[in-house]
Motif scaffolding. Structure first.
Motif, PDB file in Angstrom:
ATOM      1  N   GLN A 239      35.213   4.144  42.087  1.00 25.58           N
ATOM      2  CA  GLN A 239      34.153   5.153  42.194  1.00 25.58           C
ATOM      3  C   GLN A 239      34.739   6.482  42.682  1.00 25.58           C
ATOM      4  OE1 GLN A 239      30.690   5.368  41.640  1.00 25.58           O
ATOM      5  NE2 GLN A 239      30.917   3.529  40.382  1.00 25.58           N
ATOM      6  N   TYR A 240      36.013   6.701  42.383  1.00 28.03           N
ATOM      7  CA  TYR A 240      36.710   7.907  42.830  1.00 28.03           C
ATOM      8  C   TYR A 240      36.973   8.870  41.680  1.00 28.03           C
ATOM      9  CZ  TYR A 240      37.933   5.782  47.355  1.00 28.03           C
ATOM     10  OH  TYR A 240      37.908   5.204  48.601  1.00 28.03           O
ATOM     11  N   LEU A 241      36.811  10.150  41.956  1.00 26.34           N
ATOM     12  CA  LEU A 241      37.294  11.206  41.085  1.00 26.34           C
ATOM     13  C   LEU A 241      38.682  11.613  41.569  1.00 26.34           C
ATOM     14  CD1 LEU A 241      34.128  13.517  40.826  1.00 26.34           C
ATOM     15  CD2 LEU A 241      34.720  11.493  39.455  1.00 26.34           C
ATOM     16  N   ILE A 242      39.616  11.789  40.632  1.00 23.23           N
ATOM     17  CA  ILE A 242      40.995  12.138  40.957  1.00 23.23           C
ATOM     18  C   ILE A 242      41.285  13.525  40.392  1.00 23.23           C
ATOM     19  CG2 ILE A 242      43.427  11.514  40.655  1.00 23.23           C
ATOM     20  CD1 ILE A 242      42.465   8.606  40.184  1.00 23.23           C
ATOM     21  N   PHE A 243      41.786  14.432  41.256  1.00 23.68           N
ATOM     22  CA  PHE A 243      42.041  15.803  40.838  1.00 23.68           C
ATOM     23  C   PHE A 243      43.536  16.107  40.796  1.00 23.68           C
ATOM     24  CE2 PHE A 243      37.717  15.747  42.389  1.00 23.68           C
ATOM     25  CZ  PHE A 243      37.042  16.557  41.468  1.00 23.68           C
ATOM     26  N   GLU A 244      43.873  17.193  40.083  1.00 22.91           N
ATOM     27  CA  GLU A 244      45.267  17.539  39.826  1.00 22.91           C
ATOM     28  C   GLU A 244      46.060  17.800  41.106  1.00 22.91           C
ATOM     29  OE1 GLU A 244      47.230  20.107  36.315  1.00 22.91           O
ATOM     30  OE2 GLU A 244      46.072  21.320  37.732  1.00 22.91           O
ATOM     31  N   ASP A 245      45.390  18.323  42.149  1.00 24.75           N
ATOM     32  CA  ASP A 245      46.081  18.663  43.400  1.00 24.75           C
ATOM     33  C   ASP A 245      46.163  17.494  44.373  1.00 24.75           C
ATOM     34  OD1 ASP A 245      43.471  18.426  44.236  1.00 24.75           O
ATOM     35  OD2 ASP A 245      43.315  20.437  45.102  1.00 24.75           O
ATOM     36  N   ASN A 246      45.954  16.266  43.874  1.00 24.29           N
ATOM     37  CA  ASN A 246      46.005  15.032  44.676  1.00 24.29           C
ATOM     38  C   ASN A 246      44.756  14.788  45.518  1.00 24.29           C
ATOM     39  OD1 ASN A 246      48.602  14.251  43.769  1.00 24.29           O
ATOM     40  ND2 ASN A 246      49.575  15.565  45.305  1.00 24.29           N
ATOM     41  N   THR A 247      43.747  15.640  45.364  1.00 25.69           N
ATOM     42  CA  THR A 247      42.475  15.392  46.039  1.00 25.69           C
ATOM     43  C   THR A 247      41.733  14.259  45.331  1.00 25.69           C
ATOM     44  OG1 THR A 247      42.233  17.680  46.786  1.00 25.69           O
ATOM     45  CG2 THR A 247      40.213  16.393  46.613  1.00 25.69           C
ATOM     46  N   VAL A 248      41.116  13.387  46.108  1.00 19.69           N
ATOM     47  CA  VAL A 248      40.266  12.334  45.546  1.00 19.69           C
ATOM     48  C   VAL A 248      38.899  12.407  46.231  1.00 19.69           C
ATOM     49  CG1 VAL A 248      42.245  10.852  45.039  1.00 19.69           C
ATOM     50  CG2 VAL A 248      41.008  10.549  47.184  1.00 19.69           C
ATOM     51  N   PHE A 249      37.861  12.082  45.483  1.00 17.97           N
ATOM     52  CA  PHE A 249      36.506  12.157  46.009  1.00 17.97           C
ATOM     53  C   PHE A 249      35.768  10.866  45.713  1.00 17.97           C
ATOM     54  CE2 PHE A 249      31.980  13.764  45.417  1.00 17.97           C
ATOM     55  CZ  PHE A 249      31.722  13.822  46.784  1.00 17.97           C
ATOM     56  N   ASN A 250      35.322  10.206  46.777  1.00 19.83           N
ATOM     57  CA  ASN A 250      34.626   8.927  46.677  1.00 19.83           C
ATOM     58  C   ASN A 250      33.133   9.168  46.449  1.00 19.83           C
ATOM     59  OD1 ASN A 250      33.587   6.364  46.933  1.00 19.83           O
ATOM     60  ND2 ASN A 250      34.543   5.924  48.901  1.00 19.83           N
ATOM     61  N   ILE A 251      32.700   8.996  45.210  1.00 21.63           N
ATOM     62  CA  ILE A 251      31.289   9.211  44.887  1.00 21.63           C
ATOM     63  C   ILE A 251      30.399   8.240  45.656  1.00 21.63           C
ATOM     64  CG2 ILE A 251      29.536   9.081  43.067  1.00 21.63           C
ATOM     65  CD1 ILE A 251      31.190  11.538  42.743  1.00 21.63           C
ATOM     66  N   ARG A 252      30.751   6.977  45.644  1.00 21.77           N
ATOM     67  CA  ARG A 252      29.899   5.988  46.324  1.00 21.77           C
ATOM     68  C   ARG A 252      29.875   6.234  47.827  1.00 21.77           C
ATOM     69  NH1 ARG A 252      29.263  -0.411  44.871  1.00 21.77           N
ATOM     70  NH2 ARG A 252      27.139  -0.533  45.685  1.00 21.77           N
ATOM     71  N   GLY A 253      30.976   6.663  48.386  1.00 25.19           N
ATOM     72  CA  GLY A 253      31.020   6.968  49.816  1.00 25.19           C
ATOM     73  C   GLY A 253      30.240   8.221  50.171  1.00 25.19           C
TER      74      GLY A 253
END
Length: 264
Positions: A239-253
């Motif tokens: 449930q994570y989005l992964i971005f080019e700059d190594n940032t990740v975002f947990n949608i479910r969280g």
């Protein structure tokens, strides 16, 4: 393109690769279609998934009051061995608990960062594995209620993990395992009450996630600390989005956060 709404876990559709959708009250977004595009996320307010009020989210998308009251957040959700509907005993709402607990459940092995044991309703296969970012999984037991699944999971936890290392999962630091062999080795540890439900004829399920680039390291986006973020979306796993700059975002969280999304 502009979107706005309260975050809930992404809906998924099995495919090669898996398709992901963010669903809002009056709109939805196929996340696969915005890979390699700029995505800006702006936190606007809280919106509890139960009462709808602008109160700080406590857990699972609920404000603190709702978390301790709604049946969908009972202890048996995270600890299925605490289920009591089969005994006709209420936790918070017996009608709801019977509906959820008294249906077929699967005890499974999944490999996302390591082999782990887990429990899910049969109707949630393979959605549960997708949400955990598992690239392979297999059913080990199918039982008629959540309690039997719970005590089986507890017994098997003595022999392997029930947790996912989300950082290893997101950096794709994983190896393939022979889950059929693992299933067969664990058979002797299944509790007697659930032993008749052991599955010995199935094969592994393999899942492919839409990831163009895995992060070398993981920097987690927290909307409380960073209410506005913009990056190039490079992948989706679990449930994570992964971005080019190594940032990740947990949608479910981040369920219960009302956000604005801008895509260009």
């Amino acid at each position: 393109m502009q979107y706005e709404g309260v975050l809930q876990k992404m809906q998924t559709e099995v495919g090669t690769p898996i398709q992901y959708y963010l669903v809002f009250e009056n709109d939805f977004l196929n996340m696969n279609q915005i890979l390699d595009k700029h995505l800006q996320i702006d936190f606007i307010k809280f919106q509890c998934l139960n009462c709808g009020r602008d109160r700080p989210i406590y857990r699972q998308g609920f404000c603190k009051t709702c978390f301790y009251e709604v049946p969908t957040a009972g202890d048996w959700i995270m600890r299925p061995e605490l289920s009591t509907a089969h005994l006709d005993k209420e936790d918070r709402d017996l009608e709801y608990e019977k509906k959820v607990q008294l249906q077929p459940h699967i005890v499974y092995l999944a490999n996302s960062s390591n082999i782990k044991v887990g429990v899910t309703r049969k109707s949630q296969v393979p959605t549960r594995w997708i949400d955990q970012g598992a690239h392979e999984a297999i059913e080990i037991v199918e039982v008629p209620n959540r309690y039997l699944a719970g005590i089986t999971e507890v017994a098997l936890k003595d022999h392997l993990s029930d947790k996912t290392n989300w950082r290893k999962m997101l950096t794709n630091d994983v190896k393939d395992e022979n889950l059929v062999d693992w299933r067969d080795r664990l058979k002797e540890y299944i509790p007697e009450e659930a032993s008749e439900y052991y599955i010995d004829t199935n094969k592994e399920t393999h899942l492919q996630f839409p990831v163009l680039q895995y992060p070398e390291k993981v920097n987690s986006l927290n909307l409380n600390k960073n209410p506005s973020y913009k990056g190039i979306l490079k992948g989706i796993k679990g449930q994570y989005l992964i971005f080019e700059d190594n940032t990740v975002f947990n949608i479910r969280g981040s369920e219960g956060y009302y956000v604005g999304l801008s895509i260009d």
